[in-house]
Design an enzyme around this catalytic site. Sequence first.
Site, PDB file in Angstrom:
ATOM      1  N   ARG A 146       8.372 -10.150  10.318  1.00  0.00           N
ATOM      2  CA  ARG A 146       7.334  -9.153  10.599  1.00  0.00           C
ATOM      3  C   ARG A 146       6.505  -9.493  11.837  1.00  0.00           C
ATOM      4  O   ARG A 146       5.469  -8.861  12.078  1.00  0.00           O
ATOM      5  CB  ARG A 146       6.422  -9.006   9.386  1.00  0.00           C
ATOM      6  N   THR A 165       0.824  -1.214   0.000  1.00  0.00           N
ATOM      7  CA  THR A 165       0.000   0.000   0.000  1.00  0.00           C
ATOM      8  C   THR A 165       0.856   1.261   0.000  1.00  0.00           C
ATOM      9  O   THR A 165       0.441   2.295  -0.525  1.00  0.00           O
ATOM     10  CB  THR A 165      -0.946   0.019   1.211  1.00  0.00           C
ATOM     11  N   TYR A 189      11.704  -7.244   5.020  1.00  0.00           N
ATOM     12  CA  TYR A 189      11.663  -8.334   4.040  1.00  0.00           C
ATOM     13  C   TYR A 189      12.845  -8.212   3.095  1.00  0.00           C
ATOM     14  O   TYR A 189      13.392  -7.130   2.880  1.00  0.00           O
ATOM     15  CB  TYR A 189      10.344  -8.378   3.274  1.00  0.00           C
ATOM     16  N   ALA A 191      -4.544  -9.477 -21.275  1.00  0.00           N
ATOM     17  CA  ALA A 191      -5.639  -8.522 -21.418  1.00  0.00           C
ATOM     18  C   ALA A 191      -6.300  -8.259 -20.065  1.00  0.00           C
ATOM     19  O   ALA A 191      -6.526  -9.176 -19.277  1.00  0.00           O
ATOM     20  CB  ALA A 191      -6.664  -9.047 -22.414  1.00  0.00           C
ATOM     21  N   ARG A 206      -2.013 -13.185  -0.245  1.00  0.00           N
ATOM     22  CA  ARG A 206      -0.759 -13.824   0.120  1.00  0.00           C
ATOM     23  C   ARG A 206      -1.073 -14.936   1.108  1.00  0.00           C
ATOM     24  O   ARG A 206      -1.289 -14.680   2.301  1.00  0.00           O
ATOM     25  CB  ARG A 206       0.216 -12.815   0.724  1.00  0.00           C
ATOM     26  N   ALA A 265       4.840  -4.340  -9.251  1.00  0.00           N
ATOM     27  CA  ALA A 265       4.145  -4.158 -10.534  1.00  0.00           C
ATOM     28  C   ALA A 265       2.657  -3.860 -10.326  1.00  0.00           C
ATOM     29  O   ALA A 265       2.126  -2.874 -10.859  1.00  0.00           O
ATOM     30  CB  ALA A 265       4.320  -5.401 -11.405  1.00  0.00           C
ATOM     31  N   GLY A 266       1.978  -4.720  -9.573  1.00  0.00           N
ATOM     32  CA  GLY A 266       0.553  -4.505  -9.342  1.00  0.00           C
ATOM     33  C   GLY A 266       0.276  -3.249  -8.545  1.00  0.00           C
ATOM     34  O   GLY A 266      -0.710  -2.543  -8.797  1.00  0.00           O
ATOM     35  N   ASP A 267       1.138  -2.943  -7.579  1.00  0.00           N
ATOM     36  CA  ASP A 267       0.955  -1.743  -6.752  1.00  0.00           C
ATOM     37  C   ASP A 267       1.089  -0.478  -7.594  1.00  0.00           C
ATOM     38  O   ASP A 267       0.342   0.492  -7.406  1.00  0.00           O
ATOM     39  CB  ASP A 267       1.995  -1.707  -5.632  1.00  0.00           C
ATOM     40  N   TYR A 274      10.454 -12.896   5.001  1.00  0.00           N
ATOM     41  CA  TYR A 274       9.872 -11.860   5.854  1.00  0.00           C
ATOM     42  C   TYR A 274      10.261 -12.035   7.319  1.00  0.00           C
ATOM     43  O   TYR A 274      10.380 -13.153   7.812  1.00  0.00           O
ATOM     44  CB  TYR A 274       8.336 -11.915   5.780  1.00  0.00           C
TER      45      TYR A 274
END
Length: 301
Positions: free
Chosen positions: A102, A30, A87, A229, A166, A255-257, A100
């Site tokens: 955390r 985020t 991480y 697509a 995840r 990439a997605g973020d 990780y």
Amino acid sequence: MSRFLSIGECMLELSGAGDDLWRMGIAGDTLNTAWYARACLPDSWQVAYGTCIGSDPFSARVPAFLQENGIEVDRIQTHPTRSVGLYAISLVEGERSFAYWRSASAAQTLADDLEQLETMTREAQVIHVSGITLAILPPEGRRRLIEVMARRRAEGVTVSLDPNIRPALWEDMDTAAEILTQAARAATILLPSFDDEQACFGDVTPAATLSRYAALGADTVIVKNGGGAILARHEGQSYESGELAQVTPVDTTGAGDSFNGACLAAIATGSPLPDAVAAGHTVASKVVIHRGALMPMDMIT
């Protein structure tokens, strides 16, 4: 002035710098989205990050780093005994894997106090949350966050959710599916990735993911598809991106973020859905040929 708020866990990031050398950065899904939203939004928008950090020197790096890059830190809480997580990224032919640390992350407490959560989300026009945000919280924290998401949406705030599934963070996939479905009902915009959804929900095609989430009441659903697509639906109208330009990835971290940040920035400033999807893809295509989650902002647009 309008405000974009992203809520979740930021961590120290170790990425390879050659041989046995590691480069320390600050990232998290985020936070990455907030970074790319800041790069793509005009100056008339503030971008803020909501999280909880510790009072130790490593935690202190977070607000300093964000402020240096134009991200507001007034929504950051401080925990007296916990710290930020860590991480490390390992890469094989551009594909990433993570290790990780955390368990003592202060961000796990960001929804412990409903009043503080209400304060954190006040006066935001767009609020972005991810499945990782929900996964790291205890059950009561998840309930509080979803409650606040639903309340803000009812007040007219655009609430964005990337399920970002995840499995290692969840008790089990049944719990993940249940909580993410609850959160999806509270969201205005949903940004799932098909491979995640297939593994968790058993969706056979991206169209199945699109239909399932659209049925939960979101105004907009955009299904990312690993470079394939992109399917989307906005207020009952469907859209397919068609074939997208491909690049050979160096590092797919973020990439997605980055897609989320650029796409949400475009939507927030009035771009039609096809243009917003194209903006997300363009930025993500740049990010995957750069090492680490965060590209320098002056290289993004």
